[in-house]
Design an enzyme around this catalytic site. Structure first.
Site: not given
Ligand code: PGA
Length: 259
Positions: A96, A168
């Protein structure tokens, strides 16, 4: 047809086991019997077992937000894949943007962790995404390509198909609004094209690419309607059960429409 996904990482937004237990219970009550959509939740490590107990007997799965690149040994503060497996985790989120930014995780490290996931049969949810600077410097696509390669390099063909890529865009995380759904769709097509060129059509057709970054109930139907958007990776806006339920419902509607 690829099964669509609705997943949520709770990050560290929920910082009490009491609150996590309640939200897990509520989510289970609302969407626990749905099986046309793959649903999973990623809480913080010590909360996993509590959430697992709430989801028992339902279709909702769970996993972790990280794993150690090594199997065992002197790695203070790390969590081994084997323990995640022992407590019934199915997924592990990797790479992430927050981990890259605040905990200095590199693509190389992500690749080592993906390989550990393969060994323990945990499905990695590998985040990829360009920054605003990458876009400004016109290297957004190149950055994505490199991240895709680190996510999938050195794996068996079979396992490659099981990996979930979460697109993302870093500039869309933690904002009021997600990236534009059309832009997301075009990027997902590009991601699939890169996978096809690099690893063949078999992998490209099977691998699921989900979108994350300020996904809300308002935007969810506009994202999941596209074939190449295999689902949603939800952050803040999934912490209210009615929101989460609405986004599962939008995904269900898209699945039913496509039949
Ligand atoms: P957000 O988080 O929806 O709160 O922006 C998404 C993510 O980072 O996965």
């Amino acid at each position: 047809m690829r099964k669509k996904i609705v997943a949520s990482s709770w990050k560290m937004h929920i910082n009490s086991i009491f609150d996590g237990k309640k939200l897990a219970k509520d989510i289970c009550k609302e969407v626990g019997n749905i099986d046309e959509v793959e649903i999973f939740i990623l809480p913080t490590f010590p909360m996993i077992q509590t959430v697992a107990n709430e989801f028992e007997g339902s279709n909702i799965k769970y996993g972790a937000q990280n794993v150690c690149f090594a199997e065992k040994g002197a790695y203070t503060g790390e969590v081994p894949a084997n323990v995640l497996k022992e407590i019934g985790c199915s997924y592990v989120e990797l790479g992430h943007a927050e981990r890259k930014d605040m905990f200095a995780e590199s693509d190389i490290l992500v690749n080592r962790k993906v390989k550990i996931c393969e060994k323990y049969n945990l499905i990695p949810v590998v985040c990829i995404g360009e920054t605003k600077d990458d876009l400004y410097n016109n290297i957004g696509k190149q950055v994505l390509k490199t991240q895709i390669e680190w996510a999938l390099e050195g794996l068996s063909e079979d396992f490659r198909k099981k990996v979930i890529l979460a697109y993302e865009p870093v500039w869309a995380i933690g904002q009021d609004k997600s990236a534009d759904p059309e832009y997301v769709n075009e990027t997902h097509k590009y991601i699939r094209q890169v996978i096809k060129e690099q690893y063949g059509k078999g992998v490209a057709d099977r691998i699921r690419v989900i979108y994350g970054g300020s996904v809300s109930p308002q935007i969810a139907p506009k994202l999941v309607k596209y074939d190449d958007i295999d689902g949603l990776f939800i952050g803040r806006f999934g912490l209210k059960v009615e929101n989460f339920r609405a986004m599962v419902q939008s995904t269900l509607n898209a699945v039913e429409k496509a039949l």
